[in-house]
Write an enzyme that holds these catalytic residues in place. Structure first.
Site, PDB file in Angstrom:
ATOM      1  N   TYR A 205       0.841  -1.204   0.000  1.00 12.49           N
ATOM      2  CA  TYR A 205       0.000   0.000   0.000  1.00 12.49           C
ATOM      3  C   TYR A 205       0.877   1.256   0.000  1.00 12.49           C
ATOM      4  O   TYR A 205       0.649   2.185  -0.785  1.00 12.49           O
ATOM      5  CB  TYR A 205      -0.910   0.003   1.223  1.00 12.49           C
ATOM      6  N   LYS A 209       1.268   4.349  -2.995  1.00  8.04           N
ATOM      7  CA  LYS A 209       1.090   5.784  -2.767  1.00  8.04           C
ATOM      8  C   LYS A 209       2.363   6.561  -3.088  1.00  8.04           C
ATOM      9  O   LYS A 209       2.307   7.691  -3.592  1.00  8.04           O
ATOM     10  CB  LYS A 209       0.650   6.033  -1.318  1.00  8.04           C
ATOM     11  N   THR A 242     -12.992   6.295   6.826  1.00  7.93           N
ATOM     12  CA  THR A 242     -13.679   5.697   5.682  1.00  7.93           C
ATOM     13  C   THR A 242     -13.569   4.179   5.760  1.00  7.93           C
ATOM     14  O   THR A 242     -12.903   3.624   6.639  1.00  7.93           O
ATOM     15  CB  THR A 242     -13.055   6.161   4.350  1.00  7.93           C
TER      16      THR A 242
END
Length: 328
Positions: A205, A209, A242
């Site tokens: 991850y 990014k 989220t």
């Protein structure tokens, strides 16, 4: 060695997370200023049906934009469109299917969009996944790298002609890409971009990014060199409450719940800097910036390495079937 390859990325990611939470504890969330109307302008927002993507789409439509929500769930997408259009704003929303984990789907989306003969003034690369179990995209790429990064890399390049045609020197088209503070803890192994030697969801991850930041800076250099009326900036939303956090390990999930209520930003707050980057008059003609909480901030040192940017661009082109020197 194998164990360290899994543990170190996890430690780096959570240390970055702690740093971000401390910042959010002592600093208020960025409040959007009054933004100029966007009537007549068209935007594509990936992952625009939920979370920060929905808040971005909703706000852009309220400013008068025609927003194309691009996502892989037709049900969610159409529901988001309905809610936005029911608000009776000056703009409107529509949904087009896009699976960022499929090179074929990205190309089909671009073909359908261009078939509409719409202009394109704004591309918001927002969609993404986080800390998912090891898996591959339709094309055999590691999921984080393939969906978060390669999908957006290909989409942006294929839409550049539309962005270029729609932009003007006094009113540039814009590319806004959602990154994350986790890029500070990311490591980019050019010889193992798919993480096949030793998989770590945390490392994968963070790498995806980091790749997005490197890509944005190199894209901006190419746009400037070509004299094109398009700018590219990258946005860090902070830690936002989220669904992305649903794949945290059990202890982290337990710790996250009470902390999120106090320290995490809401999706609307998390989207604010992306909306600002997409529309603010003071950012007209400004590109190559890393924006956090409404301000220009320094990204990781490696992101400014032109050789690393160029090498990643070259390898990315090979992976998605683009010529190294993409026609801008």
């Amino acid at each position: 060695m194998w164990l360290l390859s899994i543990i170190l990325p996890m430690i780096r990611l959570y240390l970055v997370g702690v740093k971000v939470l401390l910042y959010q504890l002592f600093n208020k969330s960025f409040k959007l200023p009054v933004l100029p109307k966007q009537n007549g302008r068209v935007a594509v927002v990936t992952g625009g049906a939920r979370g920060m993507g929905y808040e971005t789409s909703r706000h852009l439509a309220s400013l008068g934009m025609h927003v194309v929500i691009a996502g892989n769930s037709e049900e969610e997408g159409l529901d988001a469109v309905r809610k936005i259009n029911e608000r009776g704003s000056d703009g409107k929303a529509e949904f087009l299917f896009l699976d960022l984990a499929s090179v074929t789907s990205v190309r089909q989306f671009v073909q359908k969009f261009k078939g509409r003969a719409l202009p394109l003034h704004l591309l918001v690369n927002n969609g993404g996944i986080m800390l998912v179990p090891e898996g591959e995209t339709e094309d055999g790429y590691e999921l984080h790298f393939g969906l978060n990064y390669l999908g957006h890399f290909l989409l942006t390049n294929l839409l550049l002609s539309s962005l270029r045609t729609s932009g003007k020197q006094e009113s540039c088209s814009r590319v806004v890409t959602m990154a994350s503070a986790t890029h500070y803890g990311g490591r980019l192994d050019m010889n193992d971009l798919q993480g096949r030697l030793c998989y770590s969801s945390h490392g994968a991850y963070a790498q995806s990014k980091l790749a997005l930041v490197l890509f944005t800076y190199h894209l901006q250099e190419k746009l400037v060199a070509g004299g094109l009326p398009v700018t590219a900036n990258v946005v860090d939303p902070g830690m936002v409450d989220t669904d992305l956090y649903q794949n945290l390990c059990s202890p982290a999930q337990a710790a996250k719940r009470p902390v999120a209520k106090i320290l995490f930003r809401s999706p609307a707050e998390g989207a604010s800097t992306a909306i600002y980057a997409a529309t603010a008059s003071e950012l007209e003609g400004v590109g190559g910036c890393y924006l956090y909480n409404g301000e220009k901030t320094k990204s990781a040192d490696v992101t400014y390495d032109a050789a690393v940017q160029a090498e990643l661009w070259k390898r990315s082109c090979l992976l998605v079937g683009l010529p190294k020197e993409v026609s801008l």
